[in-house]
Design an enzyme around this catalytic site. Structure first.
Site, PDB file in Angstrom:
ATOM      1  N   THR A  14       0.644  -1.246  -0.029  1.00 40.78           N
ATOM      2  CA  THR A  14      -0.167  -0.080   0.028  1.00 40.78           C
ATOM      3  C   THR A  14       0.800   1.237  -0.061  1.00 40.78           C
ATOM      4  O   THR A  14       0.532   2.251  -0.873  1.00 40.78           O
ATOM      5  CB  THR A  14      -0.947  -0.110   1.207  1.00 40.78           C
ATOM      6  OG1 THR A  14      -1.786  -1.409   1.079  1.00 40.78           O
ATOM      7  CG2 THR A  14      -1.713   1.194   1.078  1.00 40.78           C
ATOM      8  N   GLU A 190      -4.021  -2.910   9.474  1.00 38.12           N
ATOM      9  CA  GLU A 190      -2.571  -3.593   9.284  1.00 38.12           C
ATOM     10  C   GLU A 190      -2.953  -5.167   8.675  1.00 38.12           C
ATOM     11  O   GLU A 190      -4.021  -5.347   8.633  1.00 38.12           O
ATOM     12  CB  GLU A 190      -2.010  -3.849  10.623  1.00 38.12           C
ATOM     13  CG  GLU A 190      -1.690  -2.393  11.341  1.00 38.12           C
ATOM     14  CD  GLU A 190      -0.642  -1.886  10.614  1.00 38.12           C
ATOM     15  OE1 GLU A 190       0.557  -2.078  10.274  1.00 38.12           O
ATOM     16  OE2 GLU A 190      -0.913  -0.365  10.293  1.00 38.12           O
ATOM     17  N   ASP A 201      -1.590  -0.944  17.574  1.00 35.72           N
ATOM     18  CA  ASP A 201      -1.142  -0.091  16.619  1.00 35.72           C
ATOM     19  C   ASP A 201      -1.187   1.403  17.364  1.00 35.72           C
ATOM     20  O   ASP A 201      -0.093   1.958  17.156  1.00 35.72           O
ATOM     21  CB  ASP A 201      -1.901   0.151  15.406  1.00 35.72           C
ATOM     22  CG  ASP A 201      -1.530   0.781  14.423  1.00 35.72           C
ATOM     23  OD1 ASP A 201      -0.668   0.811  13.629  1.00 35.72           O
ATOM     24  OD2 ASP A 201      -2.411   2.086  14.382  1.00 35.72           O
ATOM     25  N   LYS A 205       2.137   4.023  18.304  1.00 41.43           N
ATOM     26  CA  LYS A 205       2.339   5.450  17.807  1.00 41.43           C
ATOM     27  C   LYS A 205       2.385   6.224  18.994  1.00 41.43           C
ATOM     28  O   LYS A 205       2.881   7.387  19.105  1.00 41.43           O
ATOM     29  CB  LYS A 205       1.137   5.873  16.890  1.00 41.43           C
ATOM     30  CG  LYS A 205       0.969   4.754  15.651  1.00 41.43           C
ATOM     31  CD  LYS A 205      -0.325   5.159  14.978  1.00 41.43           C
ATOM     32  CE  LYS A 205      -0.180   4.402  13.521  1.00 41.43           C
ATOM     33  NZ  LYS A 205      -1.718   4.176  12.975  1.00 41.43           N
TER      34      LYS A 205
HETATM   35  P1  NAP Z   1       1.835  -4.210   2.518  1.00 39.89           P
HETATM   36  O1  NAP Z   1       0.778  -3.494   2.063  1.00 39.89           O
HETATM   37  O2  NAP Z   1       1.542  -5.374   3.357  1.00 39.89           O
HETATM   38  O3  NAP Z   1       3.088  -3.979   1.906  1.00 39.89           O
HETATM   39  C1  NAP Z   1       4.231  -4.643   2.503  1.00 39.89           C
HETATM   40  C2  NAP Z   1       5.310  -4.690   1.435  1.00 39.89           C
HETATM   41  O4  NAP Z   1       6.683  -5.567   1.997  1.00 39.89           O
HETATM   42  C3  NAP Z   1       4.711  -5.812   0.052  1.00 39.89           C
HETATM   43  O5  NAP Z   1       5.285  -5.161  -1.022  1.00 39.89           O
HETATM   44  C4  NAP Z   1       5.581  -6.953   0.573  1.00 39.89           C
HETATM   45  O6  NAP Z   1       6.059  -7.862  -0.861  1.00 39.89           O
HETATM   46  C5  NAP Z   1       6.931  -6.436   1.056  1.00 39.89           C
HETATM   47  N1  NAP Z   1       7.383  -7.542   2.009  1.00 39.89           N
HETATM   48  C6  NAP Z   1       7.021  -8.149   3.062  1.00 39.89           C
HETATM   49  N2  NAP Z   1       7.781  -9.101   3.529  1.00 39.89           N
HETATM   50  C7  NAP Z   1       8.895  -8.975   2.626  1.00 39.89           C
HETATM   51  C8  NAP Z   1      10.145  -9.666   2.657  1.00 39.89           C
HETATM   52  N3  NAP Z   1      10.389 -10.800   3.416  1.00 39.89           N
HETATM   53  N4  NAP Z   1      11.114  -9.458   1.813  1.00 39.89           N
HETATM   54  C9  NAP Z   1      10.620  -8.445   0.628  1.00 39.89           C
HETATM   55  N5  NAP Z   1       9.580  -7.559   0.955  1.00 39.89           N
HETATM   56  C10 NAP Z   1       8.913  -7.975   1.750  1.00 39.89           C
HETATM   57  O7  NAP Z   1       2.270  -3.049   4.075  1.00 39.89           O
HETATM   58  P2  NAP Z   1       1.709  -1.362   3.960  1.00 39.89           P
HETATM   59  O8  NAP Z   1       0.384  -1.093   4.324  1.00 39.89           O
HETATM   60  O9  NAP Z   1       2.326  -0.873   2.744  1.00 39.89           O
HETATM   61  O10 NAP Z   1       2.672  -0.995   5.182  1.00 39.89           O
HETATM   62  C11 NAP Z   1       3.837  -0.800   5.094  1.00 39.89           C
HETATM   63  C12 NAP Z   1       4.578  -0.043   6.415  1.00 39.89           C
HETATM   64  O11 NAP Z   1       3.708   1.357   6.689  1.00 39.89           O
HETATM   65  C13 NAP Z   1       4.094  -0.571   7.800  1.00 39.89           C
HETATM   66  O12 NAP Z   1       5.244  -0.467   8.717  1.00 39.89           O
HETATM   67  C14 NAP Z   1       3.008  -0.042   8.147  1.00 39.89           C
HETATM   68  O13 NAP Z   1       2.632   0.062   9.693  1.00 39.89           O
HETATM   69  C15 NAP Z   1       3.326   1.212   7.820  1.00 39.89           C
HETATM   70  N6  NAP Z   1       2.185   2.219   7.519  1.00 39.89           N
HETATM   71  C16 NAP Z   1       1.096   1.820   6.580  1.00 39.89           C
HETATM   72  C17 NAP Z   1       0.140   2.760   6.516  1.00 39.89           C
HETATM   73  C18 NAP Z   1      -1.142   2.489   5.449  1.00 39.89           C
HETATM   74  O14 NAP Z   1      -2.040   2.919   5.369  1.00 39.89           O
HETATM   75  N7  NAP Z   1      -1.154   1.095   5.013  1.00 39.89           N
HETATM   76  C19 NAP Z   1       0.117   4.014   7.039  1.00 39.89           C
HETATM   77  C20 NAP Z   1       1.039   4.368   7.708  1.00 39.89           C
HETATM   78  C21 NAP Z   1       2.146   3.668   8.101  1.00 39.89           C
HETATM   79  P3  NAP Z   1       4.812  -8.331  -1.974  1.00 39.89           P
HETATM   80  O15 NAP Z   1       4.029  -7.084  -2.318  1.00 39.89           O
HETATM   81  O16 NAP Z   1       5.782  -8.938  -3.118  1.00 39.89           O
HETATM   82  O17 NAP Z   1       3.975  -9.184  -1.095  1.00 39.89           O
HETATM   83  N1  HSE Z   2      -3.550   0.472  10.373  1.00 38.73           N
HETATM   84  C1  HSE Z   2      -3.298   1.882  10.572  1.00 38.73           C
HETATM   85  C2  HSE Z   2      -4.310   2.550  10.847  1.00 38.73           C
HETATM   86  C3  HSE Z   2      -2.383   2.348   9.337  1.00 38.73           C
HETATM   87  O1  HSE Z   2      -5.377   1.809  10.716  1.00 38.73           O
HETATM   88  O2  HSE Z   2      -4.310   3.646  11.107  1.00 38.73           O
HETATM   89  C4  HSE Z   2      -1.482   3.393   9.625  1.00 38.73           C
HETATM   90  O3  HSE Z   2      -0.546   3.142  10.548  1.00 38.73           O
END
Ligand code: NAP
Ligand code: HSE
Length: 430
Positions: A14, A190, A201, A205
């Site tokens: 994402t 998450e 979570d 934060k």
């Molecule tokens: P996500 O959608 O689950 O994406 C995770 C990515 O990491 C995927 O591309 C996955 O590869 C890759 N990955 C996972 N395990 C791996 C490994 N062992 N080796 C290499 N690549 C690996 O997660 P996300 O939502 O983008 O979140 C990423 C971070 O941002 C987290 O720390 C989260 O807490 C933080 N965050 C997220 C948001 C949000 O709105 N989603 C907001 C603020 C902060 P594949 O694609 O090939 O599976």
């Molecule tokens: N899972 C988190 C939320 C994403 O719902 O706020 C941002 O860290």
């Protein structure tokens, strides 16, 4: 001068996709201000064949982390994998190799912040983590830099989009389960949504925000955290009738030289600015001794909002590399406050109690409250069906320790069939 700052992107989920989109477009302003360009040189993923909905040049993708970490041309590593396993190893590995790091990973920073920051200091590189709290909302840099002239009194906010979305939808009549599914489909939750709904979570934060606001290291494990799984549509309805909204609040404040840091569902008055924050929006309310009250509001999750914060950090790290100022973003935790026990917290409480509808029962219950110094603000009998009464009690301010003793006493009364819920109330004046 025209520098190329090469970026290794770890993760293309994402957030990673959002970062790619923002860095892949025409960035004339960045080029102008940086005197250089930001270029993604390699992207680490788990599955290179996955359909991602964005056009990625295939030669950028790799499943071998060494092609990122061992590439001497990569200046900045952006970690958007998540978790504290491989992500921690890769972040530490990148720092060890002299690369600056930008991460959106609250778990990493809330559990291993000291280790990561000390490693960065030792290597004279930057570690930036603006997106780890509040998604697209700038809050870490404002707390660290813009409010330096203040002693922060408290930080209080809605920092989990998923739970705010669920509570907002429940207010509008949707079931908890349907709202959670929708939040997952929208990419807010998450990978393991229990971390959202159980308050972990938000705990991570507020640990990060408290460490910065009070210059004293707070880890996620220090935070008393409760989630929203016990909140029912009935609680939400009663709260509204009483003039409150129920929010998963994360708060940190100084109380008599110790830090009160906690996350739990909280009833807040409907006229409080945080009560107006709906859906996946986040808001962080900061009270500084000089500036007064501030509220930072925006999208706390989602691809492009979160990428917006990541790209700002990448820009800052790139500027520092170009100007030779890297490594100045070191840890500011030079104090060491104790963490206050939850038993010592003082606030108001809402209690929903089911009891027998018989003369003298209310007197028995209020007697237990009185014996434990719990003063009542109001008592409302909500319904009586088949000899069973549902009563809402709103207390004045009381210590949690006293309230818990009262609850045990009330729970032991034969006339009380169930203590349905207990919710802390903010904004109670006496
Ligand atoms: P996500 O959608 O689950 O994406 C995770 C990515 O990491 C995927 O591309 C996955 O590869 C890759 N990955 C996972 N395990 C791996 C490994 N062992 N080796 C290499 N690549 C690996 O997660 P996300 O939502 O983008 O979140 C990423 C971070 O941002 C987290 O720390 C989260 O807490 C933080 N965050 C997220 C948001 C949000 O709105 N989603 C907001 C603020 C902060 P594949 O694609 O090939 O599976
Ligand atoms: N899972 C988190 C939320 C994403 O719902 O706020 C941002 O860290």
């Amino acid at each position: 001068m025209s520098d190329v700052i090469n970026i290794g992107l770890l993760g293309l989920g994402t957030v990673g996709r959002g970062v790619f989109q923002l860095l892949d477009r025409d960035n004339a302003e960045i080029v102008e201000r940086l005197g250089g360009t930001l270029q993604i040189r390699r992207i680490l993923v788990q599955d290179a064949s996955k359909e991602r909905g964005v056009q990625i040049p295939p030669d950028l993708l790799t499943t071998d982390y060494r092609t990122v970490l061992d590439d001497p041309k990569i200046d900045i590593v952006v970690e958007v994998i998540g978790g504290v396993g491989i992500a921690r190893q890769l972040v530490l590995g990148a720092i060890e190799r002299g690369k600056s790091v930008v991460t959106a990973n609250k778990e990493l920073m809330a559990h291993h912040g000291r280790e990561v920051m000390e490693a960065a200091k030792a290597q004279n590189v930057d570690i930036f983590f603006e997106a780890s709290v509040g998604g697209g909302i700038p809050i870490i840099r404002p707390l660290k830099d813009s409010l330096i002239g203040n002693y922060v009194k408290q930080v209080m906010g809605i920092v989990n989009g998923t739970t705010n979305f669920i509570l907002s939808k429940m207010e509008a009549g949707m079931s908890y389960e349907a709202a959670l599914t929708e939040a997952q489909e929208l990419g807010y939750a998450e990978r393991d949504p229990s971390s959202d709904v159980e308050g972990k979570d938000a705990a991570a934060k507020i640990a990060i925000l408290a460490s910065i606001a009070f210059n004293s290291r707070v880890t996620a494990d220090d935070v008393h955290a409760e989630g929203i799984t016990s909140i029912t549509s009935q609680d939400i309805m009663y709260a509204q009738e009483l003039g409150y909204a129920i929010k998963l609040l994360a708060l940190a404040k100084i109380e008599e030289d110790s830090l009160d840091v906690r996350v739990h569902p909280t009833m807040i008055p409907l006229d409080h600015p945080l009560a107006t924050v709906k859906d996946a929006y986040n808001a962080i309310f900061v009270e500084g001794d000089a500036v007064g009250n501030l509220m930072f509001f925006g999208q706390g999750a989602g691809s492009l909002p979160t990428a917006s914060a990541v790209v700002a950090d990448v820009f800052a790290a790139a500027e520092n590399r170009i100007s030779g100022r890297s490594g100045r973003s070191a840890c500011t935790c030079f104090k060491d406050y104790d963490i206050r026990s939850i038993d010592d917290v003082v606030c108001g409480y809402y209690l929903l109690i089911e009891c027998v509808d018989r003369p003298g029962v209310l007197a028995q219950i209020t007697h237990v409250f009185g014996d434990n110094q719990v003063s009542l603000g109001s008592i409302i009998q909500k319904s009586v069906t088949d000899g069973v009464a549902e009563i809402v009690f709103m207390t004045h301010k009381v210590s949690e320790g006293n309230l818990r003793t009262a609850i045990s006493g009330i729970g032991a009364l034969k006339s009380v069939s169930e203590i349905r819920n207990v919710i802390r109330v903010e904004g109670v004046t006496r």
